[in-house]
Design a protein around this motif. Structure first.
Motif, PDB file in Angstrom:
ATOM      1  N   LEU A 119       0.841  -1.185   0.000  1.00  0.00           N
ATOM      2  CA  LEU A 119       0.000   0.000   0.000  1.00  0.00           C
ATOM      3  C   LEU A 119       0.876   1.235   0.000  1.00  0.00           C
ATOM      4  O   LEU A 119       2.059   1.196   0.364  1.00  0.00           O
ATOM      5  N   ALA A 120       0.297   2.353  -0.408  1.00  0.00           N
ATOM      6  CA  ALA A 120       1.028   3.619  -0.450  1.00  0.00           C
ATOM      7  C   ALA A 120       0.097   4.740  -0.038  1.00  0.00           C
ATOM      8  O   ALA A 120      -1.092   4.717  -0.372  1.00  0.00           O
ATOM      9  N   LYS A 121       0.662   5.738   0.708  1.00  0.00           N
ATOM     10  CA  LYS A 121      -0.106   6.877   1.172  1.00  0.00           C
ATOM     11  C   LYS A 121       0.636   8.157   0.776  1.00  0.00           C
ATOM     12  O   LYS A 121       1.865   8.255   0.907  1.00  0.00           O
ATOM     13  N   PRO A 122      -0.110   9.152   0.306  1.00  0.00           N
ATOM     14  CA  PRO A 122       0.548  10.430  -0.017  1.00  0.00           C
ATOM     15  C   PRO A 122       0.891  11.205   1.258  1.00  0.00           C
ATOM     16  O   PRO A 122       0.225  11.062   2.285  1.00  0.00           O
ATOM     17  N   VAL A 123       1.947  11.988   1.186  1.00  0.00           N
ATOM     18  CA  VAL A 123       2.377  12.835   2.324  1.00  0.00           C
ATOM     19  C   VAL A 123       2.131  14.282   1.924  1.00  0.00           C
ATOM     20  O   VAL A 123       2.635  14.755   0.907  1.00  0.00           O
ATOM     21  N   TYR A 124       1.307  14.969   2.742  1.00  0.00           N
ATOM     22  CA  TYR A 124       0.945  16.352   2.462  1.00  0.00           C
ATOM     23  C   TYR A 124       1.699  17.284   3.403  1.00  0.00           C
ATOM     24  O   TYR A 124       1.867  16.987   4.612  1.00  0.00           O
ATOM     25  N   SER A 125       2.130  18.396   2.883  1.00  0.00           N
ATOM     26  CA  SER A 125       2.751  19.449   3.693  1.00  0.00           C
ATOM     27  C   SER A 125       2.371  20.788   3.080  1.00  0.00           C
ATOM     28  O   SER A 125       2.682  21.050   1.912  1.00  0.00           O
ATOM     29  N   GLY A 126       1.685  21.589   3.868  1.00  0.00           N
ATOM     30  CA  GLY A 126       1.222  22.888   3.367  1.00  0.00           C
ATOM     31  C   GLY A 126       0.224  22.752   2.251  1.00  0.00           C
ATOM     32  O   GLY A 126       0.184  23.607   1.362  1.00  0.00           O
ATOM     33  N   GLY A 127      -0.586  21.690   2.270  1.00  0.00           N
ATOM     34  CA  GLY A 127      -1.599  21.481   1.239  1.00  0.00           C
ATOM     35  C   GLY A 127      -1.055  20.911  -0.042  1.00  0.00           C
ATOM     36  O   GLY A 127      -1.797  20.745  -1.004  1.00  0.00           O
ATOM     37  N   LYS A 128       0.254  20.590  -0.081  1.00  0.00           N
ATOM     38  CA  LYS A 128       0.855  20.031  -1.285  1.00  0.00           C
ATOM     39  C   LYS A 128       1.404  18.639  -0.989  1.00  0.00           C
ATOM     40  O   LYS A 128       1.749  18.319   0.145  1.00  0.00           O
ATOM     41  N   ILE A 129       1.464  17.819  -2.037  1.00  0.00           N
ATOM     42  CA  ILE A 129       2.032  16.469  -1.897  1.00  0.00           C
ATOM     43  C   ILE A 129       3.549  16.602  -2.006  1.00  0.00           C
ATOM     44  O   ILE A 129       4.080  17.014  -3.035  1.00  0.00           O
ATOM     45  N   VAL A 130       4.224  16.226  -0.908  1.00  0.00           N
ATOM     46  CA  VAL A 130       5.684  16.351  -0.868  1.00  0.00           C
ATOM     47  C   VAL A 130       6.356  14.992  -0.910  1.00  0.00           C
ATOM     48  O   VAL A 130       7.590  14.903  -0.882  1.00  0.00           O
ATOM     49  N   GLY A 131       5.586  13.945  -0.954  1.00  0.00           N
ATOM     50  CA  GLY A 131       6.161  12.598  -0.999  1.00  0.00           C
ATOM     51  C   GLY A 131       5.111  11.544  -0.749  1.00  0.00           C
ATOM     52  O   GLY A 131       3.902  11.811  -0.827  1.00  0.00           O
ATOM     53  N   ALA A 132       5.597  10.315  -0.467  1.00  0.00           N
ATOM     54  CA  ALA A 132       4.680   9.212  -0.235  1.00  0.00           C
ATOM     55  C   ALA A 132       5.319   8.192   0.680  1.00  0.00           C
ATOM     56  O   ALA A 132       6.543   8.106   0.793  1.00  0.00           O
ATOM     57  N   ILE A 133       4.484   7.434   1.383  1.00  0.00           N
ATOM     58  CA  ILE A 133       4.918   6.328   2.237  1.00  0.00           C
ATOM     59  C   ILE A 133       4.536   5.034   1.531  1.00  0.00           C
ATOM     60  O   ILE A 133       3.380   4.843   1.150  1.00  0.00           O
TER      61      ILE A 133
END
Length: 607
Positions: free
Chosen positions: A148-162
């Motif tokens: 599985l993969a989850k997006p990483v949000y920072s400041g309302g933007k996608i900055v990476g993924a797990i």
């Protein structure tokens, strides 16, 4: 051999059924239990991964997207977070940047993945903002994994993924242990069930075996056999029924002897003749009345062939060989020279699994009945329903005259002429009633003359034009090539056409169509057909449609004045002309009646 016979016994069947029922029940329970257990374990496993991925995405958001001097420190924080805080047994955790490049991984053996790009579908979807990304895979080591993969949000933007890939071997090992336990329990239960089945089957089959033994003795003639009644259950009731059966059988045999004597007396004194034969057709029984009818001695007919005795035709012989119940009329001559009629009804005697083992022939003297039937046919010939058509035409045109057509200089004389013509035709019809009777007995001469086919068809359509206009029925006339003149008795062929068109109108709804056609037949004659798009005739009635007095819809035919003679009269007239008549119909689609006529004169006036 003994083993195969054992499996055909009731005892073996009871054991097998008992075991199969337990097996099916346990299989159903096992399938439901294992399926539910697998679903529960998989759901919990997936839920745990989802929760850790969510939490890890929140914590990783603080260390992603940092550049410059703090980039190295944030990367170290991610390594600590992946290797220590969220280390899952048998799972690999990767932290990816916004481009999908691996920043760190929890699996030391995959350290060379750092700096490369993870191109899996779940990662691509997570980087696009999709939070629900998971799938099952089998890696190169044949290890089943949940990915599985989850997006990483920072400041309302996608900055990476797990990205998490967790092995499911432990889950499937647990399921395998559960299956082993269930199979062991099922085998133990089946063994106990088989033992109980043997005991239960024995208690049921033992009395049945005893009953079978005594029933065999009864079949050999020992009717004094009785079965001990050991209870009031089904076996006990069966024993009572067996004892009651033997007593009734003894009484039935005694009554059978009495019935045989009565039957012999009835056969001897009955008014109908009876002949019985064996499977070869040889007479084995003939009563006194049959010998009188056939003028033979009962004793001399002992081994005579019935076919020869009755002098049956070849067609009757074929039907008799097929074993079909049927009747036929035979003519016989009495000693005084008079001819009398005998109706013979053949009834085959069937024995199960063997077939026909004989025939019973019942002989009835129907001389008087045939005379009455001939009288009835002669009477009915004089009550022709053909009078109805001209009467209807006269009534219709009379009503039209009363409604004002009489004052019309064109319609008045024309309608009066039609009424006059129809009145004259009625007079001709009444005069010809005797002629129709003679035609039925093949004694009437036909007044043949050359007749224009087109004129004949146009006149018959004109006779019914008023009724057709009232009901909105559209008539069409078609004359084929080489169809000009036919040698016919015009009045009688008019009767045929009137009958056919009257029937077509009777069973055609308002706004329907009636087509009248004349074509050259293959044999050089003329084929005239009347076709409608009415209710049609059911298939079961087609074979009998030309029988006298036969009506498809009896109630409706009576209401409309029909006697069931129209088609039979038409057939006799066409046959007298040397032609044929046939009917084709599809129920609900319409009916087409076609008859043929000679195109050239054949022997002047004939039958």
């Amino acid at each position: 051999m003994k083993l195969s016979s054992f499996f055909r016994t009731i005892q073996a069947k009871l054991i097998i059924i008992y075991v199969l029922l337990i097996l099916i029940a346990m299989q159903l329970i096992g399938v439901y239990f294992v399926s539910a257990m697998k679903t529960s374990l998989t759901s919990n496993f997936t839920k745990e991964l989802q929760e850790r991925a969510e939490l890890l995405s929140v914590l990783a958001a603080q260390n992603l997207g940092i550049t410059g001097e703090g980039a190295e420190e944030s990367l170290d924080n991610l390594r600590v977070l992946v290797n220590n805080l969220f280390n899952i047994n048998g799972a690999e955790i990767q932290v990816l940047d916004a481009s999908g490049k691996v920043l760190t991984t929890s699996k030391p053996s995959h350290a060379d993945y750092v700096g490369t790009k993870n191109t899996q579908t779940v990662v691509s979807r997570a980087l696009q903002g999709n939070r629900d990304n998971e799938e099952y895979i089998i890696d190169v080591d044949d290890v089943r994994k949940k990915v599985l993969a989850k997006p990483v949000y920072s400041g309302g933007k996608i900055v990476g993924a797990i990205y998490i890939a967790a092995s499911m071997n432990e889950l499937y090992d647990t399921m395998q242990r559960i299956n082993n336990i269930f199979i062991s329990g099922m085998l133990l239960a089946l063994a106990l069930t088989a033992v109980l089945g043997v005991i239960l089957a024995h208690t049921i089959t033992s009395p049945i075996k005893e009953l079978t033994k005594r029933a065999t003795a009864v079949a050999e003639g020992e009717f004094h056999q009785t079965m001990p009644v050991l209870g009031n259950d089904e076996i006990g009731q069966l024993s009572k029924a067996f004892n009651y059966m033997t007593s009734r059988l003894r009484n039935a045999l005694a009554q059978n002897e009495e019935e045989k004597e009565k039957l012999a007396s009835i056969l001897t004194n009955m008014s109908d003749g009876v002949i019985a034969t064996d499977e070869t057709g040889r007479i084995i029984l003939m009563n006194r009345r049959a010998s009188e009818m056939l003028q033979v001695e009962e004793e001399s007919a002992g081994n005579t062939d019935m076919i020869t005795l009755l002098n049956l035709s070849s067609e009757e012989r074929e039907v008799l060989k097929q074993g079909i119940m049927h009747s036929t009329i035979l003519e016989n001559e009495a000693p005084d020279g008079d001819t009398f009629m005998i109706r013979v009804t053949f009834t085959p005697i069937h024995r199960r699994q063997i077939g026909i083992i004989g025939t019973i022939a019942v002989l009835q003297d129907v001389t008087e009945q045939e005379k009455l039937e001939a009288s009835r046919r002669e009477f009915v010939a004089n009550v022709s329903h053909e009078l109805r058509t001209p009467l209807t035409t006269i009534k219709s045109y009379t009503e039209a005259l009363e409604d004002g057509a009489m004052n019309d200089p064109d319609l008045g004389p024309r309608f009066a002429s039609v009424i006059q013509n129809q009145t004259e035709r009625m007079i001709r019809l009444v005069t010809d009633l005797l002629h129709l009777s003679r035609l039925d007995s093949k004694e009437a001469l036909l007044r043949k003359q050359p007749t224009s086919v087109m004129e004949m068809l146009e006149e018959v359509a004109d006779r019914f034009s008023f009724q057709m206009q009232e009901r909105g029925i559209k008539p069409t006339i078609f004359i084929g090539n080489r169809v000009e003149t036919a040698w016919v008795d015009r009045d009688q062929i008019d009767q045929v056409l009137d009958n056919l068109i009257s029937n077509a109108m009777k069973y055609t709804s308002e706004g329907g169509n009636i087509a009248i056609e004349a074509r050259a037949a293959d044999d050089g004659g003329i084929a005239i057909s009347v076709q409608d798009d009415g209710i049609g005739i059911p298939k079961r009635d087609l074979d009998r449609i030309f029988e006298r007095f036969y009506r498809v819809d009896k109630a409706r035919s009576r209401d409309m004045g029909g006697t069931g003679l129209g088609l039979s009269i038409a057939r006799e007239i066409v046959k007298a002309h040397g032609g044929t008549i046939a009917l084709q119909s599809d129920h609900g689609k319409g009916t087409k009646v076609t008859f043929t006529l000679p195109q050239q004169k054949q022997g002047g006036e004939g039958l």
